[in-house]
Design an enzyme around this catalytic site. Structure first.
Site, PDB file in Angstrom:
ATOM      1  N   ASP A  20      27.548  36.244  44.431  1.00  8.45           N
ATOM      2  CA  ASP A  20      28.696  37.021  44.898  1.00  8.45           C
ATOM      3  C   ASP A  20      29.455  37.640  43.722  1.00  8.45           C
ATOM      4  OD1 ASP A  20      29.831  37.975  47.166  1.00  8.45           O
ATOM      5  OD2 ASP A  20      31.122  36.261  47.556  1.00  8.45           O
ATOM      6  N   ASP A  32      30.687  34.629  53.957  1.00  4.05           N
ATOM      7  CA  ASP A  32      31.911  33.917  53.585  1.00  4.05           C
ATOM      8  C   ASP A  32      32.347  32.938  54.671  1.00  4.05           C
ATOM      9  OD1 ASP A  32      32.013  35.418  51.232  1.00  4.05           O
ATOM     10  OD2 ASP A  32      33.036  37.062  52.253  1.00  4.05           O
TER      11      ASP A  32
END
Length: 478
Positions: free
Chosen positions: A333, A393
């Site tokens: 990420d 997420d």
């Protein structure tokens, strides 16, 4: 959000006056608009959309004196129109466009004498203004600053925490059922085979992260083709997930259990109708996915079902696998958000580009929770901007929450791991939104979610002196 979006505030002549706001596009290098109506000057609007104002002879003398004038977009430049309007006494120039509003640009150095405000407005808004407010209208221009905080973040926060908490709880319920079902060796073996199909090992974790990296890079370079593959996969997976979620609820209802037999298989009629409903929901979303006013609601429902089913189905065998998965995806990420701008030619983040649709592509990836911004601003008038949260997420920390819940069931620890990890996830989300508001740029949410959840789970296990068992998992899982 474009910095050159503003608001045209129109007021009718009635008592009390009817008012309405419309989107405008202006060039902030040419003119500075006030930030609120308190410092704005109202002008009477003169509708001259029958002309393009490329020549002063198109308008009778004195018609524009001290007024705001709206004309149609034509072959001459914005600044040429502005010079003509200014010479004829106009105090504001609005240019109506029947096509999509685009940034205003021109060579200002050749028109240094032009000082009146120039703005681009939709022609349909001018028509609506006349129908709503009448022919006698006063207008002014202003450009309020973007709000520091938008309530869409609260909605996303509630959706994310609800999904993670429910997914973890559902996983714990399934674990409890599994523990009750291993009374006989035959059931034990059947269950063990089932578990092997849905359990991540350290090797499969590394392979999964590598596939994610390759897929994201391919999406960046071949977005306009691969986006339709992702849309198709999402429709199929979300329909199946919605069915699994609703079937679990329907299974608790002791009514309407009539069955039909076909091809030596017996099926409940209500489950057939449920399957048809789930397929129809996915098809409706696929057909109307670009209807921003309401399609986001259906996308979020399908997305929540997808995340719930994923968290419940995919099981982490131990805390070691959780640490490897969350740690690698944290690096993934951060790299694709913060590091790739130094590599790409246009200096853009690969993650942000793919999430938003690179090169202005109208098709968006349906792998995010979308909530339209709720605070009134120029941006919400000109377009419908969304706050986004990727499925990853929710799912990635959700797998750790689910493991904590299953460990609670295995050890009879009164949900202490599950509750503490869920609270840590909520704290991580709040931290993400705070940093987002301060930095005003897209954030890799896992940068805040992963440390919060991993550290909290580790502290709970260490405090309870169960770290070794928590790290290795229970014997039957290993």
């Amino acid at each position: 959000v474009a910095s050159d979006e503003g608001i045209l505030h129109a007021s009718g002549r009635g008592v009390p006056p009817v008012t309405k706001d419309y989107c405008i596009i202006y060039n902030s290098k040419w003119v500075t608009l006030p930030e609120s109506l308190d410092n704005a000057t109202f002008r009477t609007l003169e509708n001259l959309t029958s002309t393009v104002l490329c020549s002063s002879s198109e308008v009778p003398s004195g018609l524009m004196k001290d007024k705001a004038v709206v004309v149609m977009r034509g072959n001459c430049t914005f600044l040429e129109k502005a010079r003509i309007a200014q010479n004829l006494g106009a105090k504001m120039l609005l240019i109506a466009s029947k096509s999509r509003l685009s940034p205003i640009s021109d060579n200002k150095t050749d028109f240094e004498d032009v000082t009146l405000p120039i703005a681009l407005i939709r022609y349909n808004d001018i028509v609506d203004m006349q129908l709503t407010l009448g022919n006698m209208v006063n207008v002014t221009l202003y450009s309020p600053p973007l709000p520091e905080f938008d309530y869409s973040m609260v909605v996303i926060f509630l959706i994310a925490v609800f999904t993670v908490a429910l997914g973890g709880y559902w996983s714990g319920v399934a674990e409890l059922e599994n523990l009750k079902a291993i009374a006989s060796p035959g059931e034990r073996e059947t269950r063990r085979k089932k578990e092997e199909n849905v359990t991540f090992t350290p090797v499969t974790v590394i392979l999964f992260v590598a596939i994610c990296c390759v897929m994201l890079v391919l999406l960046y370079f071949f977005y306009k083709w691969l986006v339709y593959v992702i849309i198709s996969v999402f429709c199929l997976a979300s329909a199946m997930s919605l069915y699994n979620c609703l079937a679990a609820l329907i299974g608790e209802i002791p009514y309407g259990q009539c069955r039909i037999t076909c091809c030596n298989k017996t099926t409940e009629v209500r489950l057939i109708f449920l399957a048809a409903f789930c397929v129809a929901a996915a098809v409706v979303w696929a057909v109307f996915r670009n209807e921003d006013r309401w399609a986001w609601i259906l996308q979020d429902i399908l997305g929540v079902a997808f995340c719930l089913n994923f968290i419940k189905t995919l099981k982490m065998p131990n805390f070691k696998s959780c640490v490897i998965l969350l740690g690698l995806l944290l690096l993934y990420d951060v790299f694709f958000v913060f590091i790739t701008p130094f590599i790409t030619k246009n200096g853009a983040s690969i993650m942000v580009e793919v999430a938003a649709g690179p090169f202005g592509n109208s098709e968006k990836l349906p792998v995010v929770i979308r909530v339209p911004r709720l605070e009134h601003s120029a941006s919400t008038l000109c377009d419908l901007p969304f706050s986004l949260l990727g499925f990853g997420d929710i799912i990635v920390p959700g797998l750790l929450v689910a493991y904590c819940r299953r460990f609670d069931v295995q050890t009879g620890s009164s949900s202490v791991y599950y509750i503490s990890c869920t609270i840590a996830y909520a704290v991580g989300m709040v931290l993400t939104f705070v940093v987002l508001a301060l930095m005003k740029m897209g954030q890799p949410a896992l940068l805040y979610l992963v440390p919060c959840t991993l550290i909290t789970s580790s502290l709970v296990a260490w405090k309870r002196k169960e770290m070794k068992k928590f790290w290795k998992g229970s014997n039957y899982q290993v």
